[in-house]
Each structure stands twice: as C-alpha cells, then as structure tokens.
Design a protein around this motif. Sequence first.
Motif, mmCIF file in Angstrom:
data_model
loop_
_atom_site.group_PDB
_atom_site.id
_atom_site.type_symbol
_atom_site.label_atom_id
_atom_site.label_comp_id
_atom_site.label_asym_id
_atom_site.label_seq_id
_atom_site.Cartn_x
_atom_site.Cartn_y
_atom_site.Cartn_z
ATOM 1 N N ASP A 34 0.378 -8.783 -11.754
ATOM 2 C CA ASP A 34 -0.235 -8.959 -13.068
ATOM 3 C C ASP A 34 -1.739 -9.059 -12.865
ATOM 4 O OD1 ASP A 34 -1.352 -10.120 -15.424
ATOM 5 O OD2 ASP A 34 0.636 -10.799 -16.021
ATOM 6 N N ARG A 35 -2.446 -7.997 -13.201
ATOM 7 C CA ARG A 35 -3.880 -7.936 -12.905
ATOM 8 C C ARG A 35 -4.681 -8.934 -13.729
ATOM 9 N NH1 ARG A 35 -4.781 -1.829 -14.135
ATOM 10 N NH2 ARG A 35 -6.957 -2.331 -13.712
ATOM 11 N N ALA A 36 -4.236 -9.217 -14.954
ATOM 12 C CA ALA A 36 -4.991 -10.128 -15.815
ATOM 13 C C ALA A 36 -4.962 -11.555 -15.290
ATOM 14 C CB ALA A 36 -4.440 -10.077 -17.243
ATOM 15 N N HIS A 308 4.950 1.137 0.164
ATOM 16 C CA HIS A 308 4.449 2.172 1.053
ATOM 17 C C HIS A 308 4.239 1.648 2.470
ATOM 18 C CE1 HIS A 308 3.922 4.783 -2.413
ATOM 19 N NE2 HIS A 308 3.386 3.748 -3.035
ATOM 20 N N GLU A 309 4.331 2.566 3.407
ATOM 21 C CA GLU A 309 4.231 2.218 4.823
ATOM 22 C C GLU A 309 2.812 1.762 5.177
ATOM 23 O OE1 GLU A 309 5.535 5.592 6.995
ATOM 24 O OE2 GLU A 309 7.649 5.276 6.540
ATOM 25 N N PRO A 310 2.689 1.035 6.283
ATOM 26 C CA PRO A 310 1.355 0.594 6.714
ATOM 27 C C PRO A 310 0.394 1.774 6.853
ATOM 28 C CG PRO A 310 3.068 -0.459 8.034
ATOM 29 C CD PRO A 310 3.756 0.563 7.186
ATOM 30 N N ARG A 311 -0.806 1.597 6.357
ATOM 31 C CA ARG A 311 -1.903 2.567 6.458
ATOM 32 C C ARG A 311 -1.622 3.883 5.730
ATOM 33 N NH1 ARG A 311 -5.797 0.994 9.705
ATOM 34 N NH2 ARG A 311 -6.635 3.107 9.831
ATOM 35 N N ALA A 312 -0.605 3.913 4.876
ATOM 36 C CA ALA A 312 -0.314 5.128 4.113
ATOM 37 C C ALA A 312 -1.462 5.433 3.145
ATOM 38 C CB ALA A 312 0.998 4.964 3.343
ATOM 39 N N SER A 313 -1.713 6.726 2.925
ATOM 40 C CA SER A 313 -2.803 7.114 2.020
ATOM 41 C C SER A 313 -2.547 6.628 0.598
ATOM 42 C CB SER A 313 -2.979 8.634 2.038
ATOM 43 O OG SER A 313 -1.797 9.284 1.586
ATOM 44 N N HIS A 314 -1.279 6.475 0.222
ATOM 45 C CA HIS A 314 -0.969 6.004 -1.132
ATOM 46 C C HIS A 314 -1.504 4.588 -1.371
ATOM 47 C CE1 HIS A 314 1.264 9.507 -2.068
ATOM 48 N NE2 HIS A 314 2.285 9.244 -1.291
ATOM 49 N N LEU A 315 -1.661 3.806 -0.331
ATOM 50 C CA LEU A 315 -2.172 2.446 -0.509
ATOM 51 C C LEU A 315 -3.602 2.460 -1.041
ATOM 52 C CD1 LEU A 315 -0.712 0.812 2.717
ATOM 53 C CD2 LEU A 315 -0.027 0.320 0.361
ATOM 54 N N ALA A 316 -4.369 3.492 -0.669
ATOM 55 C CA ALA A 316 -5.725 3.608 -1.210
ATOM 56 C C ALA A 316 -5.680 3.855 -2.710
ATOM 57 C CB ALA A 316 -6.475 4.737 -0.497
ATOM 58 N N MET A 317 -4.683 4.633 -3.157
ATOM 59 C CA MET A 317 -4.532 4.851 -4.594
ATOM 60 C C MET A 317 -4.200 3.549 -5.303
ATOM 61 S SD MET A 317 -1.792 7.230 -6.665
ATOM 62 C CE MET A 317 -2.356 8.786 -5.981
ATOM 63 N N LEU A 318 -3.318 2.745 -4.718
ATOM 64 C CA LEU A 318 -2.991 1.452 -5.315
ATOM 65 C C LEU A 318 -4.227 0.574 -5.413
ATOM 66 C CD1 LEU A 318 -0.125 2.524 -4.775
ATOM 67 C CD2 LEU A 318 0.510 0.245 -4.010
ATOM 68 N N GLU A 319 -5.064 0.597 -4.380
ATOM 69 C CA GLU A 319 -6.308 -0.176 -4.410
ATOM 70 C C GLU A 319 -7.240 0.327 -5.505
ATOM 71 O OE1 GLU A 319 -8.346 -0.844 -0.731
ATOM 72 O OE2 GLU A 319 -6.481 -0.757 0.420
ATOM 73 N N ILE A 321 -6.402 1.407 -8.330
ATOM 74 C CA ILE A 321 -5.900 0.942 -9.624
ATOM 75 C C ILE A 321 -6.054 -0.569 -9.767
ATOM 76 C CG2 ILE A 321 -3.804 0.727 -11.034
ATOM 77 C CD1 ILE A 321 -2.867 3.375 -9.747
ATOM 78 N N ALA A 322 -5.743 -1.303 -8.707
ATOM 79 C CA ALA A 322 -5.621 -2.758 -8.841
ATOM 80 C C ALA A 322 -6.587 -3.560 -7.983
ATOM 81 C CB ALA A 322 -4.187 -3.186 -8.511
ATOM 82 N N GLY A 323 -7.226 -2.946 -7.010
ATOM 83 C CA GLY A 323 -8.106 -3.689 -6.118
ATOM 84 C C GLY A 323 -7.392 -4.136 -4.852
ATOM 85 N N ARG A 324 -8.168 -4.289 -3.797
ATOM 86 C CA ARG A 324 -7.605 -4.610 -2.490
ATOM 87 C C ARG A 324 -6.893 -5.957 -2.482
ATOM 88 N NH1 ARG A 324 -8.302 -2.297 2.665
ATOM 89 N NH2 ARG A 324 -7.336 -3.622 4.219
ATOM 90 N N GLU A 325 -7.509 -6.973 -3.068
ATOM 91 C CA GLU A 325 -6.930 -8.312 -3.036
ATOM 92 C C GLU A 325 -5.563 -8.344 -3.722
ATOM 93 O OE1 GLU A 325 -7.985 -12.915 -4.399
ATOM 94 O OE2 GLU A 325 -9.429 -11.289 -4.709
ATOM 95 N N THR A 326 -5.444 -7.661 -4.848
ATOM 96 C CA THR A 326 -4.170 -7.625 -5.572
ATOM 97 C C THR A 326 -3.072 -7.007 -4.724
ATOM 98 O OG1 THR A 326 -5.268 -7.502 -7.724
ATOM 99 C CG2 THR A 326 -3.002 -6.687 -7.614
ATOM 100 N N ILE A 327 -3.387 -5.917 -4.054
ATOM 101 C CA ILE A 327 -2.379 -5.237 -3.237
ATOM 102 C C ILE A 327 -2.018 -6.082 -2.021
ATOM 103 C CG2 ILE A 327 -1.826 -3.118 -1.982
ATOM 104 C CD1 ILE A 327 -2.158 -2.914 -5.083
#
Length: 351
Positions: A34-36, A308-319, A321-327
Amino acid sequence: MTALDFELRPELEAHEPAEMRGSGRDDVRMIVSDRASGRVIDTHFRALPEFLRDGDLLVLNTSATLPAALVALRENGDEIALHWSTSLPGGLHVIEPRLGAPPSAGSRSPTKAGTPLPARASEVLTLPGGAHATLLTPYRDSQRLWIARLDIDVPIADYLRRWGRPIRYPYVDRRFPIDAYQNVFARIEGSAEMPSAGRAFTRSMLACLRARGVGIARLVLHTGVASLESNEKPYEEWYEVSHRTAQRVRETKSRGGRVIAVGTTVVRALETSVDANGDVVGSRGWTDLVISPDRGVRVVDGLLTGLHEPRASHLAMLEAIAGRETIEKAYAVALEREYLWHEFGDVHLIV
C-alpha cells in the motif's frame, strides 16, 4: 542503480500449479504494498476486490501460451532442447537452443536443458516430423538467442501444437498440460511462456470485480523465453493496444480512477503506447522499452505481478512504480513468510 538482490531458497520455488496443492488456481497468497500508508499486507488473492475501487481499470494481457519447447538433434547426433521464442518478419524466427533435452523427454544427455548451447552460424538442427532449423546469426548479440529459418510445412502455431510441449525449468519437476500454462482470459496465441501474473484469476473473480465497478480492459503482448543470462536486457516483443483499450485508459485517468496492470507485460505495452502528451493511444508493433526508476511510468498506477528472481530486470520496473524502499519491504516479508516464487507461485499487488 543496483538491482534488488536476495537469496531465494529452493523451498520457496513453486513446483506445481496452485490447484495441485490447494483448492483452485486462485488459491494463492498475495502480498500487498500500500503505497499511501507504506504498509505491507499479508493476505490471499481472493481478497483482491477489497483493494480495488469502483472506477479502477484492470488491464489484462490476453496472449495465449504455445507449447514452445521442442527436442532437436544436432548434426553430430546430440539431442538438445530448442525453445521457440517469437516469429519475425520475413518468415524468420527467434529460437533458443539449449544443451540437454527438455526434462522428462528421455534425453540421452546428462546436461539439464538450462545451459545455452554454444552453437555456430549455418548449423542445421533436425526437428520432429522431418522439419529443420538453420541457425543464421545471433539475435542482437545475445549469447543464447538465434535468428533461424524453420523449414516446416505448416504455420508455426500448428507445428508447436503438434510437436511441442510447454517450456519449463528445473524447479518444475513434472510435466503439466498446456492448460496449466494458460490464463482463463487468454485468447490470442503467441507467447512462448505464460504471462503468469494473471494465472490466479478465475471467471468468478472477474465477474466479482465487474460487479464492484472495476473495469476490465485487454491488450496483447506476446512474451518470449525468459531465461536471461549475463544480465541481458529485455528484448523486443510484439504488442497491440487497441483503440478501445486506450480510450478506456484515458477515461479512467480523467475520472480519477487507477489503472492497474496485471503483469509486467501490460506495463510494457501501455507505457510503449503513449503519445507526446502522455496519453495512451492505440498502437501495435515491436517494443524494446525497458522501464527503470530513471525512466519511470506515465500511465500505470498499480500492478499485480508475481514474485521475481533476485536481480531480475522486472524488479527495476517495480521500483519505477513503487520505489526501492517499498519493494524491499515487500520482498523481506515475502521471504520471511515463505511466499512461493515463479509462474505457479504467489502474487504481489502494488496499489
């Protein structure tokens, strides 16, 4: 930026579909960011309607999965795995030859189908049914993908349905039918691997969301093989965003609703199909868009995805959208509470 890294323990890999270990394909856990509020909520996928609002728009990828794994023979008689990835203009194809035959294919080779094949240009591979694949050149300097000419006498989808089986990786230790690799809303064949973020959906869940005022829109992005080596960037994939879907996205945004993508494939397609004013428009073609925190997102407000797996490129997409701390917070909870990874695993909702 460094990709999120962590240890994925073997016991956290999902070995079978949810319906084999529970009461149905929707019987998976869901971690919610929950980003809010900054909260991380440990819940169940069946609680999804509680986190969506009247006026939100859920966007699905309706690409259907083809049985894209084949057994092939090299010129020296060695048996290998060949994964079809995508079709190109001019009757060419992108394929992935890998050492060893697909699991449970009766391979004579002790090597698992998981190591890229050190192939050479002009090599001819023998395929089932008297077909052949001629390797032409590496695809975009990839260490594992090749542009190839396939000598087959039927359309590629028909050939794969006759001779192929679903691509699977060593953590899935049994064969499952192609239906296990399809989303219930899949319509248009073309993906080498399942766009798995939507796997937990049932028709009853979609009906429940509609009844609550959540809109459902569709697009297509055909996924290629996902076994990236040596930090390769995601490559081009074919997509289509219809004018109707683009209109529904614009209307949702104008009313203050949220656009929730089901899967990273939907994010990639929507963010590709944006005009100079930042509005989604109807379009189709090949996208090589890589979404990172630096690039950010312009359309998507939320995402339902797998883990997603460790260091997967998709994790950058999640960041993005939501920021590193959230992920980081969400993945810490998922690891601690033993969520399951991969295409048959649990899901992550970012809102």
